[in-house]
Design an enzyme around this catalytic site. Structure first.
Site, PDB file in Angstrom:
ATOM      1  N   SER A 157       1.200  -1.359  -0.496  1.00 13.69           N
ATOM      2  CA  SER A 157       0.119   0.027   0.064  1.00 13.69           C
ATOM      3  C   SER A 157       0.936   1.130  -0.056  1.00 13.69           C
ATOM      4  O   SER A 157       1.567   1.344  -0.804  1.00 13.69           O
ATOM      5  CB  SER A 157      -0.840  -0.121   1.459  1.00 13.69           C
ATOM      6  OG  SER A 157      -2.261   1.282   0.853  1.00 13.69           O
ATOM      7  N   MET A 158       0.907   2.536   1.239  1.00 12.02           N
ATOM      8  CA  MET A 158       1.474   3.014   0.917  1.00 12.02           C
ATOM      9  C   MET A 158       2.633   2.502   1.365  1.00 12.02           C
ATOM     10  O   MET A 158       4.250   3.569   0.916  1.00 12.02           O
ATOM     11  CB  MET A 158       1.187   3.988   2.241  1.00 12.02           C
ATOM     12  CG  MET A 158      -0.527   5.662   1.834  1.00 12.02           C
ATOM     13  SD  MET A 158       0.108   6.233   2.859  1.00 12.02           S
ATOM     14  CE  MET A 158      -1.712   7.380   2.766  1.00 12.02           C
ATOM     15  N   ASP A 196      -9.341  -4.546  -5.857  1.00 15.72           N
ATOM     16  CA  ASP A 196      -8.617  -3.956  -4.870  1.00 15.72           C
ATOM     17  C   ASP A 196      -8.984  -1.996  -4.478  1.00 15.72           C
ATOM     18  O   ASP A 196      -9.308  -1.649  -6.138  1.00 15.72           O
ATOM     19  CB  ASP A 196      -7.088  -2.942  -5.499  1.00 15.72           C
ATOM     20  CG  ASP A 196      -6.529  -2.572  -4.613  1.00 15.72           C
ATOM     21  OD1 ASP A 196      -7.693  -1.803  -3.798  1.00 15.72           O
ATOM     22  OD2 ASP A 196      -5.577  -2.621  -4.183  1.00 15.72           O
ATOM     23  N   HIS A 205      -7.120  -5.132  -1.817  1.00 15.41           N
ATOM     24  CA  HIS A 205      -6.038  -4.731  -1.974  1.00 15.41           C
ATOM     25  C   HIS A 205      -5.277  -5.110   0.163  1.00 15.41           C
ATOM     26  O   HIS A 205      -4.373  -4.909  -0.222  1.00 15.41           O
ATOM     27  CB  HIS A 205      -7.087  -3.061  -1.173  1.00 15.41           C
ATOM     28  CG  HIS A 205      -5.694  -2.461  -0.686  1.00 15.41           C
ATOM     29  ND1 HIS A 205      -4.689  -0.934  -1.742  1.00 15.41           N
ATOM     30  CD2 HIS A 205      -5.098  -1.383   0.702  1.00 15.41           C
ATOM     31  CE1 HIS A 205      -3.960  -0.433  -0.533  1.00 15.41           C
ATOM     32  NE2 HIS A 205      -3.940  -0.867   0.544  1.00 15.41           N
TER      33      HIS A 205
END
Length: 289
Positions: A161-162, A207, A239
């Site tokens: 993710s980030m 996602d 996700h």
């Protein structure tokens, strides 16, 4: 049928020559690539939950590091084969290292030192997470208790993710890295045309947090066409596919790191031609590498 002593001697000599040639070939291959670690890979070996190396782990407190939030180091216990490449892995937004903990020993057991990190805060943005991945690699190779086990010229990054967005940032910031694997990456920045590090992006078809149409696919497209790169979209994956054991993700993540951190062409067979199957919705790449 009985063989004469002369014929038996010729047979023994021929067998010795064959054995000698095989040994010479194996030695030549090892000399060609001194970074190969472990036996010849198979589909089963890279899909297994554990590879050929026994693994130990050690916890790193946030109080003894700077630039990131500590974490857990997983490393092969075997020192007979020389040093190993190393990988730092970042969790995603609001998550900590426990969300990606399963990846650590799975990857380490294939012949890597792996550092699953905590970030300084759970809300750090991708650029910060990229800096933290690099700080973790610096700690790992310079100050950690396993520094002597690591070849500091063979390093990689990954993240969810980030943390995946941070993986792209780290790859852009430090072109000396050997490989990057963003997992369901999220980043407001969309252009990574200056990245020089072999990059394998893995996205999830379903996602809704970092939809592939606005994250993984634009990231992949923005990478230079001359770069060794690949994009895999997992069928029906959300996700959060990196947060639980995922054989397809692990299989190709291992293959990518082996190919580019260890320069191990034995893993080409799993990456070229482009793989397919029920678990894979789409696969793109610049294969052959």
């Amino acid at each position: 049928m009985r063989r004469s002593p002369r014929n038996l001697a010729r047979l023994v000599t021929a067998l010795a020559l064959v054995a000698g040639a095989a040994t010479a070939t194996a030695s030549a291959q090892a000399a060609d690539n001194p970074y190969e670690r472990g036996p010849d890979p198979t589909e089963s070996s890279i899909e297994a939950s554990r590879g050929p190396f026994a693994v130990s782990q050690t916890t790193v407190s946030s109080l003894v590091v700077s630039g990131f939030g500590g974490g857990t180091i997983y490393y092969p216990t075997d020192t007979s084969q020389g040093t190993f490449g190393a990988v730092a892995i970042s969790p995603g937004y609001t998550a900590d290292q426990t969300s990606i903990a399963w990846i650590g020993p799975r990857l380490a057991s294939q012949g890597f030192v792996v550092f699953t990190i905590d970030t300084i805060t759970r809300y750090d943005q991708p650029a910060s997470r990229g800096d933290q991945l690099l700080a973790a690699l610096d700690y790992l190779t310079q100050r950690s208790s396993v520094a002597s086990r690591i070849d500091s010229s063979r390093l990689g990054v990954a993240g969810h993710s980030m943390g995946g967005g941070g993986t792209l940032e780290a790859a852009d910031e430090r072109p000396s890295l050997q490989a990057a694997v963003p997992l369901a990456p999220w980043n407001l920045r969309k252009n990574f045309s200056s990245v020089q590090v072999p990059t394998f992006i893995i996205g999830g078809e379903s996602d809704t947090v970092a939809p592939v149409a606005t994250h993984s696919e634009p990231f992949y497209t923005s990478l230079p066409s001359s770069l060794d790169k690949a994009y895999m979209e997992l069928n029906n994956a959300s996700h959060f596919f990196p947060n639980t054991s995922n054989t397809t993700m692990a299989k190709y993540m291992i293959s990518w790191f082996k190919r580019f951190i260890d320069n191990d062409t034995r893993y080409d067979q799993f990456l070229c031609p482009n793989p397919s199957g029920l678990a894979i919705e789409e696969y793109r790449s610049t294969c052959p590498y």
